[in-house]
Design an enzyme around this catalytic site. Structure first.
Site, mmCIF file in Angstrom:
data_model
loop_
_atom_site.group_PDB
_atom_site.id
_atom_site.type_symbol
_atom_site.label_atom_id
_atom_site.label_comp_id
_atom_site.label_asym_id
_atom_site.label_seq_id
_atom_site.Cartn_x
_atom_site.Cartn_y
_atom_site.Cartn_z
ATOM 1 N N GLN A 109 26.822 58.861 19.099
ATOM 2 C CA GLN A 109 25.655 59.697 18.870
ATOM 3 C C GLN A 109 24.458 58.777 19.079
ATOM 4 O O GLN A 109 24.079 58.032 18.192
ATOM 5 C CB GLN A 109 25.712 60.296 17.460
ATOM 6 C CG GLN A 109 26.874 61.270 17.313
ATOM 7 C CD GLN A 109 27.241 61.525 15.872
ATOM 8 O OE1 GLN A 109 27.494 60.592 15.124
ATOM 9 N NE2 GLN A 109 27.273 62.788 15.492
ATOM 10 N N HIS B 87 21.757 52.385 14.014
ATOM 11 C CA HIS B 87 22.473 51.180 14.430
ATOM 12 C C HIS B 87 23.556 51.644 15.394
ATOM 13 O O HIS B 87 24.384 52.482 15.036
ATOM 14 C CB HIS B 87 23.089 50.501 13.206
ATOM 15 C CG HIS B 87 23.805 49.216 13.518
ATOM 16 N ND1 HIS B 87 24.319 48.429 12.522
ATOM 17 C CD2 HIS B 87 24.092 48.573 14.675
ATOM 18 C CE1 HIS B 87 24.893 47.356 13.050
ATOM 19 N NE2 HIS B 87 24.761 47.436 14.365
ATOM 20 N N HIS C 146 26.637 52.503 17.144
ATOM 21 C CA HIS C 146 28.031 52.482 16.710
ATOM 22 C C HIS C 146 28.827 53.531 17.465
ATOM 23 O O HIS C 146 28.291 54.538 17.917
ATOM 24 C CB HIS C 146 28.171 52.684 15.196
ATOM 25 C CG HIS C 146 27.605 53.967 14.689
ATOM 26 N ND1 HIS C 146 26.261 54.159 14.462
ATOM 27 C CD2 HIS C 146 28.206 55.131 14.349
ATOM 28 C CE1 HIS C 146 26.058 55.383 13.999
ATOM 29 N NE2 HIS C 146 27.225 56.000 13.936
ATOM 30 N N HIS D 248 32.188 55.971 17.258
ATOM 31 C CA HIS D 248 33.220 56.588 16.426
ATOM 32 C C HIS D 248 34.522 56.595 17.221
ATOM 33 O O HIS D 248 34.540 56.986 18.393
ATOM 34 C CB HIS D 248 32.871 58.052 16.107
ATOM 35 C CG HIS D 248 31.689 58.221 15.222
ATOM 36 N ND1 HIS D 248 31.816 58.456 13.876
ATOM 37 C CD2 HIS D 248 30.367 58.196 15.482
ATOM 38 C CE1 HIS D 248 30.610 58.576 13.339
ATOM 39 N NE2 HIS D 248 29.714 58.419 14.301
#
Length: 141
Positions: A59, A70, A72, A74
């Site tokens: 996202q 931050h 990242h 998933h």
């Protein structure tokens, strides 16, 4: 890192070492390291959970549902038939937040059911692809 509120068993996050809000903010070496790490984590999760597949999702920014600024990724182990409607995982990801106070308060995107969407013509897709090719070419100049 393990997830505070996993959507499925084994739902983990892979983060960049340096805090940046967007993928495009990462340096090339950081970007490469992030995706190499994703691949390693997938292998570990497949060994642990014996899953059939993965959803790998980013996202990238608040407008895309990012709740923590931050970068990242998933990683969600998946199995054939684990959800009644396979795309429900994206609804769950969109609604996911690590803490209640971080739940997103943005308008919902109205996404049509597959049966209600029409296939685009080759011409429509070629026209769109040409736009992207032109823009990519401008980036190289």
């Amino acid at each position: 890192m393990v997830n505070l509120r996993p959507l499925v068993p084994g739902h983990v996050l892979v983060c960049s070492n340096r805090i940046t809000p967007l993928l495009s903010d990462l340096r090339e070496d950081e970007y490469d390291d992030l995706w190499r790490t994703v691949r390693v984590v997938q292998k570990v999760l497949q060994q642990k959970y014996k899953c059939d597949a993965f959803n790998v999702s980013v996202q990238d920014g608040a407008g895309a549902g990012q709740s923590v600024p931050h970068t990242h990724v998933h990683i969600l182990p998946r199995y054939v038939g684990d959800l009644e409607r396979n795309d429900d995982i994206y609804v769950a990801l969109d609604e996911w937040a690590p803490r209640d106070e971080m739940v997103k308060r943005q308008p919902k995107l109205d996404v049509l059911e597959d049966s209600e969407r029409r296939d685009r013509t080759i011409e429509e897709m070629e026209e769109e692809a040409l736009i992207y090719q032109t823009l990519i070419g401008e980036q190289s100049d």
